[in-house]
Motif scaffolding. Structure first.
Motif, PDB file in Angstrom:
ATOM      1  N   LEU A  90       4.810  14.888  15.727  1.00 15.56           N
ATOM      2  CA  LEU A  90       4.895  14.361  14.367  1.00 15.56           C
ATOM      3  C   LEU A  90       6.213  14.796  13.733  1.00 15.56           C
ATOM      4  O   LEU A  90       6.618  15.937  13.894  1.00 15.56           O
ATOM      5  CB  LEU A  90       3.735  14.870  13.500  1.00 15.56           C
ATOM      6  CG  LEU A  90       2.338  14.333  13.810  1.00 15.56           C
ATOM      7  CD1 LEU A  90       1.307  15.002  12.913  1.00 15.56           C
ATOM      8  CD2 LEU A  90       2.277  12.823  13.616  1.00 15.56           C
ATOM      9  N   GLU A  91       6.851  13.865  13.059  1.00 15.66           N
ATOM     10  CA  GLU A  91       8.071  14.201  12.330  1.00 15.66           C
ATOM     11  C   GLU A  91       7.798  14.562  10.882  1.00 15.66           C
ATOM     12  O   GLU A  91       8.525  15.342  10.291  1.00 15.66           O
ATOM     13  CB  GLU A  91       9.069  13.034  12.384  1.00 15.66           C
ATOM     14  CG  GLU A  91       9.603  12.717  13.759  1.00 15.66           C
ATOM     15  CD  GLU A  91      10.481  13.840  14.304  1.00 15.66           C
ATOM     16  OE1 GLU A  91      11.022  14.600  13.481  1.00 15.66           O
ATOM     17  OE2 GLU A  91      10.609  13.955  15.531  1.00 15.66           O
ATOM     18  N   ARG A  92       6.715  13.992  10.308  1.00  8.50           N
ATOM     19  CA  ARG A  92       6.393  14.238   8.904  1.00  8.50           C
ATOM     20  C   ARG A  92       4.900  14.505   8.798  1.00  8.50           C
ATOM     21  O   ARG A  92       4.093  13.946   9.563  1.00  8.50           O
ATOM     22  CB  ARG A  92       6.771  13.040   8.021  1.00  8.50           C
ATOM     23  CG  ARG A  92       8.226  12.644   8.114  1.00  8.50           C
ATOM     24  CD  ARG A  92       8.528  11.426   7.246  1.00  8.50           C
ATOM     25  NE  ARG A  92       8.416  11.717   5.829  1.00  8.50           N
ATOM     26  CZ  ARG A  92       9.386  12.221   5.091  1.00  8.50           C
ATOM     27  NH1 ARG A  92      10.564  12.487   5.631  1.00  8.50           N
ATOM     28  NH2 ARG A  92       9.200  12.456   3.807  1.00  8.50           N
ATOM     29  N   ILE A  93       4.528  15.357   7.850  1.00  8.35           N
ATOM     30  CA  ILE A  93       3.123  15.661   7.615  1.00  8.35           C
ATOM     31  C   ILE A  93       2.853  15.605   6.116  1.00  8.35           C
ATOM     32  O   ILE A  93       3.777  15.466   5.301  1.00  8.35           O
ATOM     33  CB  ILE A  93       2.732  17.044   8.175  1.00  8.35           C
ATOM     34  CG1 ILE A  93       3.516  18.154   7.457  1.00  8.35           C
ATOM     35  CG2 ILE A  93       2.957  17.103   9.667  1.00  8.35           C
ATOM     36  CD1 ILE A  93       3.047  19.550   7.853  1.00  8.35           C
ATOM     37  N   ASP A  94       1.569  15.727   5.776  1.00  3.58           N
ATOM     38  CA  ASP A  94       1.128  15.698   4.386  1.00  3.58           C
ATOM     39  C   ASP A  94       1.900  16.735   3.562  1.00  3.58           C
ATOM     40  O   ASP A  94       2.005  17.897   3.951  1.00  3.58           O
ATOM     41  CB  ASP A  94      -0.371  16.008   4.349  1.00  3.58           C
ATOM     42  CG  ASP A  94      -0.968  15.761   2.971  1.00  3.58           C
ATOM     43  OD1 ASP A  94      -0.220  15.772   1.983  1.00  3.58           O
ATOM     44  OD2 ASP A  94      -2.197  15.568   2.890  1.00  3.58           O
ATOM     45  N   ALA A  95       2.463  16.285   2.437  1.00  4.75           N
ATOM     46  CA  ALA A  95       3.286  17.181   1.616  1.00  4.75           C
ATOM     47  C   ALA A  95       2.479  18.329   1.029  1.00  4.75           C
ATOM     48  O   ALA A  95       3.055  19.331   0.598  1.00  4.75           O
ATOM     49  CB  ALA A  95       3.954  16.398   0.487  1.00  4.75           C
ATOM     50  N   ARG A  96       1.147  18.224   1.027  1.00  4.16           N
ATOM     51  CA  ARG A  96       0.339  19.313   0.471  1.00  4.16           C
ATOM     52  C   ARG A  96       0.161  20.464   1.448  1.00  4.16           C
ATOM     53  O   ARG A  96      -0.274  21.537   1.064  1.00  4.16           O
ATOM     54  CB  ARG A  96      -1.039  18.772   0.068  1.00  4.16           C
ATOM     55  CG  ARG A  96      -1.019  17.731  -1.037  1.00  4.16           C
ATOM     56  CD  ARG A  96      -2.379  17.092  -1.203  1.00  4.16           C
ATOM     57  NE  ARG A  96      -2.779  16.370  -0.006  1.00  4.16           N
ATOM     58  CZ  ARG A  96      -3.987  15.842   0.192  1.00  4.16           C
ATOM     59  NH1 ARG A  96      -4.905  15.969  -0.740  1.00  4.16           N
ATOM     60  NH2 ARG A  96      -4.272  15.209   1.304  1.00  4.16           N
ATOM     61  N   LEU A  97       0.475  20.234   2.726  1.00  6.18           N
ATOM     62  CA  LEU A  97       0.285  21.277   3.735  1.00  6.18           C
ATOM     63  C   LEU A  97       1.481  22.225   3.766  1.00  6.18           C
ATOM     64  O   LEU A  97       2.625  21.779   3.779  1.00  6.18           O
ATOM     65  CB  LEU A  97       0.100  20.647   5.120  1.00  6.18           C
ATOM     66  CG  LEU A  97      -1.164  19.809   5.317  1.00  6.18           C
ATOM     67  CD1 LEU A  97      -1.191  19.234   6.724  1.00  6.18           C
ATOM     68  CD2 LEU A  97      -2.413  20.635   5.072  1.00  6.18           C
ATOM     69  N   VAL A  98       1.205  23.515   3.799  1.00 11.33           N
ATOM     70  CA  VAL A  98       2.240  24.550   3.895  1.00 11.33           C
ATOM     71  C   VAL A  98       1.801  25.556   4.956  1.00 11.33           C
ATOM     72  O   VAL A  98       0.680  26.064   4.916  1.00 11.33           O
ATOM     73  CB  VAL A  98       2.469  25.284   2.547  1.00 11.33           C
ATOM     74  CG1 VAL A  98       3.488  26.416   2.725  1.00 11.33           C
ATOM     75  CG2 VAL A  98       2.940  24.309   1.489  1.00 11.33           C
ATOM     76  N   GLU A 158       0.833  -1.199   0.000  1.00 10.90           N
ATOM     77  CA  GLU A 158       0.000   0.000   0.000  1.00 10.90           C
ATOM     78  C   GLU A 158       0.872   1.255   0.000  1.00 10.90           C
ATOM     79  O   GLU A 158       1.786   1.374   0.802  1.00 10.90           O
ATOM     80  CB  GLU A 158      -0.896   0.002   1.244  1.00 10.90           C
ATOM     81  CG  GLU A 158      -1.852   1.176   1.277  1.00 10.90           C
ATOM     82  CD  GLU A 158      -2.720   1.142   2.526  1.00 10.90           C
ATOM     83  OE1 GLU A 158      -3.479   2.104   2.742  1.00 10.90           O
ATOM     84  OE2 GLU A 158      -2.609   0.139   3.261  1.00 10.90           O
ATOM     85  N   ILE A 159       0.615   2.167  -0.886  1.00  8.95           N
ATOM     86  CA  ILE A 159       1.403   3.401  -1.026  1.00  8.95           C
ATOM     87  C   ILE A 159       0.706   4.501  -0.240  1.00  8.95           C
ATOM     88  O   ILE A 159      -0.438   4.858  -0.526  1.00  8.95           O
ATOM     89  CB  ILE A 159       1.551   3.803  -2.504  1.00  8.95           C
ATOM     90  CG1 ILE A 159       2.254   2.675  -3.282  1.00  8.95           C
ATOM     91  CG2 ILE A 159       2.325   5.113  -2.625  1.00  8.95           C
ATOM     92  CD1 ILE A 159       2.378   2.953  -4.750  1.00  8.95           C
ATOM     93  N   GLU A 160       1.372   5.015   0.772  1.00  3.30           N
ATOM     94  CA  GLU A 160       0.814   6.091   1.583  1.00  3.30           C
ATOM     95  C   GLU A 160       0.948   7.415   0.845  1.00  3.30           C
ATOM     96  O   GLU A 160       1.830   7.590   0.016  1.00  3.30           O
ATOM     97  CB  GLU A 160       1.515   6.159   2.928  1.00  3.30           C
ATOM     98  CG  GLU A 160       1.365   4.897   3.743  1.00  3.30           C
ATOM     99  CD  GLU A 160       2.073   5.018   5.085  1.00  3.30           C
ATOM    100  OE1 GLU A 160       2.737   6.047   5.283  1.00  3.30           O
ATOM    101  OE2 GLU A 160       1.946   4.094   5.901  1.00  3.30           O
ATOM    102  N   PRO A 161       0.097   8.370   1.175  1.00  2.00           N
ATOM    103  CA  PRO A 161       0.242   9.707   0.539  1.00  2.00           C
ATOM    104  C   PRO A 161       1.607  10.311   0.848  1.00  2.00           C
ATOM    105  O   PRO A 161       2.206  10.034   1.886  1.00  2.00           O
ATOM    106  CB  PRO A 161      -0.897  10.510   1.170  1.00  2.00           C
ATOM    107  CG  PRO A 161      -1.874   9.495   1.665  1.00  2.00           C
ATOM    108  CD  PRO A 161      -1.063   8.276   2.039  1.00  2.00           C
ATOM    109  N   GLY A 162       2.083  11.164  -0.049  1.00  2.00           N
ATOM    110  CA  GLY A 162       3.403  11.764   0.132  1.00  2.00           C
ATOM    111  C   GLY A 162       3.478  12.624   1.379  1.00  2.00           C
ATOM    112  O   GLY A 162       2.545  13.334   1.713  1.00  2.00           O
ATOM    113  N   THR A 163       4.584  12.528   2.080  1.00  2.00           N
ATOM    114  CA  THR A 163       4.813  13.333   3.285  1.00  2.00           C
ATOM    115  C   THR A 163       6.154  14.037   3.172  1.00  2.00           C
ATOM    116  O   THR A 163       7.016  13.645   2.382  1.00  2.00           O
ATOM    117  CB  THR A 163       4.783  12.457   4.549  1.00  2.00           C
ATOM    118  OG1 THR A 163       5.820  11.462   4.457  1.00  2.00           O
ATOM    119  CG2 THR A 163       3.442  11.792   4.739  1.00  2.00           C
TER     120      THR A 163
END
Length: 354
Positions: A73-81, A37-42
């Protein structure tokens, strides 16, 4: 049965079919390997925070550490800025926005923000963490239910229970509208050393202490004390030790540009001028009134949250000009007066009290 067929059956019975380069499917069907399963980019949390500090004391590493301490959290959704922008001239004014792609999903303004750097990082970090946490909760509520497998028993459709609405991020109230108003006044103290010429006569030095009420980093209203002396100066055939002790009130105004503030000042000085005779037949100390109007400028440079270095220069116009008389044994009269236009240079420290 022929001998060839018997040997073939014996071979297959003992050893199975000969090995080949192709995988053999089991009896149940073709060999199936499930794809991972491929998780969304972070992205790392720090890469999602864009900081333009302006005149504030915000630092990206410290702010990232504060956000991480609240949401872990160390990583979050790459779409968030998260974009944090400080005011270019006001160190206690800033805002941040949280975007997902081109959609702005949260905005927060701070006016005024905390004056201490540690408090500023903590408050802004908590606000960013709450905004990110709200988006994570919203994503969880939007996840679709898993599709039933063909082998599952099909039940009659039933209405799903109502879901709670996603949290609504409301913009902060304008501080000029309803709600508590920001603090407009601050209390500062100033302690400076002085270099004077003309009042008292000659070249002298002294010190000044004052308290200032500052309104919106623009206007100062202050009161304080000043003491100066020029040491022993000649008068007639003797000497006199000239000094002043006075109170003063000041009104200053000027803008702040980042950590630097330039003020123009005026006010009123009122007190006593003293001359202590030395080397006369009858030495005496004379006290006369002194009133002057100061006009000058001060440059204030912020070096820490509560401390600033102050440089100043002013001219003093005597409204009441002290004059001292001395008569030598021969009857010759000599006078020594304060200058009508005196000058003062000062350097010192300003401390935020409240």
């Amino acid at each position: 049965m022929s001998s060839v067929s018997a040997i073939s059956l014996l071979w297959f019975g003992l050893w199975g079919p000969p090995a080949t380069d192709e995988a053999v499917a089991p009896a149940g069907g073709p060999l199936a390997v499930p794809a991972p399963e491929i998780e969304p980019g972070t992205v790392p949390l720090g890469d999602a925070i864009v900081l333009r500090a302006g005149s504030t004391c915000l630092e990206r590493e410290r702010l990232t550490a504060q956000v991480r301490s609240w949401i872990d959290l160390e990583r979050i959704d790459a779409r968030l800025v998260v974009e944090v922008v400080g005011d270019p001239t006001q160190p206690q004014r800033l805002a941040f926005s949280l975007r997902r792609g081109d959609d702005v999903i949260a905005v927060r303004r701070f006016d005024p923000a905390p004056a201490r750097c540690a408090d500023l990082h903590s408050v802004v970090g908590l606000a960013i963490a709450l905004a990110i946490d709200a988006t994570l909760l919203e994503n969880l509520q939007r996840e679709p239910d898993p599709e039933p497998s063909p082998d599952d028993e099909v039940d009659p459709p039933i209405d799903p229970p109502p879901k709670d609405p996603p949290p609504v991020v409301t913009p902060p109230k304008d501080p000029r509208g309803e709600g508590p108003r920001p603090r407009s006044w601050a209390l500062w103290s100033e302690i400076t050393g002085l270099l004077s010429i003309g009042a008292p006569p000659g070249l002298g030095g002294g010190a000044r202490f004052g308290l200032y009420g500052r309104w919106r980093e623009t206007i100062d209203l202050g009161a304080g004390m000043v003491a100066q002396s020029s040491g022993a100066e000649p008068i007639g055939t003797g000497m006199a030790l000239f000094s002043v002790a006075a109170g003063r009130v000041d009104v200053c105004a000027g803008p702040r540009l980042g950590r630097v503030r330039l003020r123009g000042c005026t006010g009123l000085i009122a007190g006593a001028a003293l001359a202590a005779g030395q080397g006369f037949d009858q030495d005496a100390t004379i006290r006369v009134p002194w009133v002057a109007v100061p006009v000058g400028a001060r440059l204030e440079t912020r070096v820490a949250d509560r401390f600033s270095v102050v440089f100043g220069a002013e001219g003093q116009v005597a409204a009441v000009r002290p004059t001292f008389d001395a008569t030598d044994p021969g009857g010759t009269r000599s006078t020594r007066s304060f200058a009508r236009f005196a000058g003062v240079l000062e350097i010192g420290l300003a401390i935020l009290l409240w």
